[in-house]
Design a protein around this motif. Sequence first.
Motif, mmCIF file in Angstrom:
data_model
loop_
_atom_site.group_PDB
_atom_site.id
_atom_site.type_symbol
_atom_site.label_atom_id
_atom_site.label_comp_id
_atom_site.label_asym_id
_atom_site.label_seq_id
_atom_site.Cartn_x
_atom_site.Cartn_y
_atom_site.Cartn_z
ATOM 1 N N ALA A 20 0.833 -1.201 0.000
ATOM 2 C CA ALA A 20 0.000 0.000 0.000
ATOM 3 C C ALA A 20 0.872 1.258 0.000
ATOM 4 C CB ALA A 20 -0.916 -0.005 1.215
ATOM 5 N N ALA A 21 1.910 1.249 0.830
ATOM 6 C CA ALA A 21 2.745 2.441 0.960
ATOM 7 C C ALA A 21 3.442 2.756 -0.356
ATOM 8 C CB ALA A 21 3.770 2.246 2.075
ATOM 9 N N PHE A 22 4.084 1.733 -0.950
ATOM 10 C CA PHE A 22 4.804 1.998 -2.189
ATOM 11 C C PHE A 22 3.858 2.302 -3.333
ATOM 12 C CE2 PHE A 22 8.439 0.137 0.007
ATOM 13 C CZ PHE A 22 9.402 1.061 -0.351
ATOM 14 N N THR A 28 1.156 4.024 -3.169
ATOM 15 C CA THR A 28 0.586 5.367 -3.124
ATOM 16 C C THR A 28 1.638 6.469 -3.080
ATOM 17 O OG1 THR A 28 0.442 5.126 -0.742
ATOM 18 C CG2 THR A 28 -1.547 4.687 -1.997
ATOM 19 N N LEU A 29 2.910 6.071 -2.956
ATOM 20 C CA LEU A 29 3.934 7.112 -2.935
ATOM 21 C C LEU A 29 4.014 7.727 -4.321
ATOM 22 C CD1 LEU A 29 6.994 5.638 -1.037
ATOM 23 C CD2 LEU A 29 5.474 7.447 -0.316
ATOM 24 N N ASP A 30 3.848 9.051 -4.429
ATOM 25 C CA ASP A 30 4.095 9.595 -5.757
ATOM 26 C C ASP A 30 5.474 10.247 -5.799
ATOM 27 O OD1 ASP A 30 3.038 11.298 -4.008
ATOM 28 O OD2 ASP A 30 1.854 12.470 -5.405
ATOM 29 N N PHE A 31 6.447 9.380 -6.055
ATOM 30 C CA PHE A 31 7.805 9.872 -6.235
ATOM 31 C C PHE A 31 7.915 10.510 -7.607
ATOM 32 C CE2 PHE A 31 9.815 6.484 -3.296
ATOM 33 C CZ PHE A 31 9.426 7.225 -2.216
#
Lengths: 291, 271, 269
Positions: free
Chosen positions: C37-39, C41-44
Motif C-alpha cells: 500500500a505504501a509503495f 501510493t507514494l508519488d515519487f
Amino acid sequence: MAVCHLHLLKFMPSLHLEKLTKRYERTGYDALKSISFTVEPGQIIALIGPSGAGKSTLIRCINRLVEPTSGKVQWGDVDLVSLNSGQLRRARRKIGMIFQEFALVDRLSVMENVLSGRLGYVNFWQSLTRRFPQKDIDEAFRLLDRVGLSEFVDKRADKLSGGQRQRVGIARALMQDPDLLLVDEPTASLDPKTSRQIMRLIGELCRERKLTAIINIHDVPLAKMFAERIIGLKDGALVFDGPPDQLAGEVLTRIYGEEDWEEAGQRALMKFVQVGDGVPVIDNDRMAGLR
Amino acid sequence: MSVASVNGKREWQRYDGKQGLLRWVLWLIGAAVFVWCWQKISAGTEWSFVLDAPEQGADILGRMVPPEWSYARVLLRPLWDTLNMATLGTMIAVVLAVPLAFLAAQNTTPSAEFARPFALFCIVASRSINSLIWALVLVMILGPGVLAGTVAIALRSVGFIGKLLYEAIEETDHRPLDAIASTGASSGQIISYGVVPQIMPVFAGIAVFRWDINIRESTILGLVGAGGIGLQLNSSIGNLDWSRVSVILLAIFATVIVSEWVSASIRKAVT
Amino acid sequence: MADSSPSVGRVWTPPPLIANATLRWIILIGTVVYLIAAFGTLDFNWQRIAQGWERGQRFLGGFTPPDFVTRGEAILEGVLESLWMAFAASVVGIILSIPIGVCGARNLVPQPIYMVCRSIMAVSRTLPEILVAILFVKLFGFGTFAGFMTLMFATVGYFGKLLAEDIEAANQAPLEAMRAAGASWLQRLNYAVQPLVMPRAIGIAIYRMDMNFRESAVIGIVGAGGIGATLNTAFDRYEFPTAAAILILIILIVLGSEYLSTFCRRLVR
C-alpha cells in the motif's frame, strides 16, 4: 557400545604447560608466575587455591580466552600459544569449557545452546539459519537425555534452575566431542546438593569418554572427592602438586594462608549436616566424601 | 556536613565554610550569566509586540473556533503520507544503523583504528543535525515531496538508532560470548549466537521508540516542502486560514498520541 | 547406547522469533500489505530523483569549501543568540517545571491537581517544538523572545514529566517516616523527596540544556531567532558555503555540549 569403544581407541594427546606467565601490563600485576606441569591423557586434575590465586587465568590461558604473556601450552605436538586465530579456532573445537555462571545465552533455547557447541564445524550460513547436520542434532538429543534434560529441549535457557543450566553448559561442552575439558568453578553458583550432583556428572562423563580435564574448584572436599590429582596455586605460583591424600592440613595452610583448618573443616562438615525437625541429621553419604 | 566544637558545645552545619562558599559562588555566577542572557534577549525584543500578545492570542483563538471540520477529509491523504515517511524512514534507518552499530561497538568492531572512528563519525553527524535541516537540504537535491522527507527521517534516525544500539551491544554480558568463542566459533558466529539474542529486545524497543518520534517529526517536515501534513499546515498559516489550522493541529495531536500509545504497548510486549 | 537410541533421527525445528503462530502470521501479512500500500501510493517524482545524483553533486560542490568568513559576524551572533536563548529558556523552564513536576507526582498531591499538571506536560510534549515556535512567532513577533518561550514551554513538559516520574519511583519509606514525624507538606518535600531525586534531576537539567541548544538551531527556521535563522537566511540567499560552515559549527557545538553534559553528569554522580 560402539561409541564407547571409539572413545577408548581415540588418540589422546597430553597437555604440557611450560613456564606459563601472565602479567597485566597496565597494573603490573603478575597473575601467573611461570607455571609448568604436565597432564597425562585421561587424567582429572583439580586446581585449588584462594580466590585471586590465578586459577581462572590459568585455564583461560590454555584456550587463550586470556592471552598468556609468555610460555608454552603444548597440546600433543602443537603449541597453542603460537597459533594464529584461524588455527586457534580449529584447536578450540577440541577443547570444551564449562563455566562458573553457566555462560549460557539466556534468550536462546536449550537446544540452540547445546548446538552452539558445534559452531566450529558448521559454516556461518548454516549456523545463522540453524541448519545443523542431522548427526549433530542426534548427538544433542543423546547428550540432553544423558544429562537428564530431554523434557526441556525447547525451553528458553533462562527458564531453567541453576543446576539445569549447568547441565546445559556441560552438554554444550561435550557437544564439541572434546579431548580436553576445562572446567571453571562449575559449582560456585550452586547449592551444596546440586554442586555434588554436577561434580559427579562431570566426573562420570570424563571417565566414560576418557577425557583429560582440569577443574578449578574452591571447595577442597569436593576436589578431593572427584579428582585424582590436585594442583594448588597461591599468588599465581604453583605450591602443591600431588594426589588428594597428600593434601594434609599444613599443605592447605600453605595454600590458603593462616586460616584455622580445624575450624574450616568443621564448617565444611556442617555443610553436609542437615537440620530436620530441629534435630541435626548427618547425611552419611555426603559425609563419605569428606574422609 | 560538619560538626564543629565551639566552647564545648557541638554545632552542626549542613556545609562547612569552604563548601558553603563554593556553592554560593557557583549560584552567583549562574545568576549573573542568566541576567546577562536575559538582557540580550530583552534587547532584541520588541516589547510592544509581546505586551500585545494576549490580544493577538485571543484573536487567533477566536478565528480557530469553530474548526472547519469538513477540511479533515482533505487531510487523510497527507496523514497517510506522514505515516509513510515515518515508517519507511525508520525502516531504512534500521537497515543502515545495524551494521554501523556493530562497527562502532568496542567489542564487535573489526578494526578499532579505522572502522570504529568512521562509524562513530557517521552516527554523530547524523545525530547532531535535526531532521528538519536534513529535509531543508534534501528538498533542494531531490525536489519537494515525500521522498525528501523519508530520506531526511532516515538520515536523522540512523544516528539515534545506531548510538543506542551500539551502547546496548557494548553492555552485553561477555560470559556467553567467551563460552561461544571457546567452542571454536568464528566472530560472525559469536555475534549471531551470543550478541544478537541478547540485544534483540532492546533493538525492537529502540526501533519502535524512534518510529514514534519520527511520526512526530514527520508531521512538520512539510514546512520546508518535504511532504506530509506539514504542507497543509504551512499553506493554511500562510493564508491565515485559522479555522483550518486548528483542524490540522488537532489531527497532528491525535496522530502523535495514537503513535505514542502504539509504541508504548509494543515496547511493553517485547520486553 | 549408540545408533539404536530413540534420539536418532529426531527432528528439531529452530524456534521462531515470535512464539505465537497467529500473531506471527498477522504481523507478517500486515507488513507485506502495508508495504504494498505504501509503495503503491507514494508519488515519487522519478524524473527529479534521476536528476538527484547530479544535483546532489552540484550541491555538494556548492557547499565546498565552507565559508566561515564572509558572514562571520552574522554566524557568531547567531551562535551566541542560540546559546543564551537555550540557557535562559532552560533556567526559567526548569524553575517553572519544578512545581508542575512535583504536582504531577501521584504520591504527593490529590487527584485533580495531578490531572491538571499531567495534562499541561502532555500538551507540551505532544506538540512538536516547531509548531509551538510558529504560534509563538505569530504571538510575540520574530526574534529570540519567541524562541525563548518555545524552548521554555518544551522544557516544562520534558523536565516536569521526568521529575514527576522520578518522584513516583523514589523510595516511599522516608516520606512515610516524615509524615509520621509530623512534618508539613513542604517539609516532607524538602527532607524526603528532594535529597532522593536531586542527583538525577541535575543530570536531566544539564541534558535538557544540551537539547535546547540543538532545538534552537531548528526553530530559527520559522523565525524564532538564533543560529537557525542565520542558516535559513544563508539557504534563502543561496550562500551555500556559509550554510555549510553553519552546519559544521552546529555539529561541533552539539558534540562539545554533549561531552560537557556527560562530564557534568558524571561529576554530579
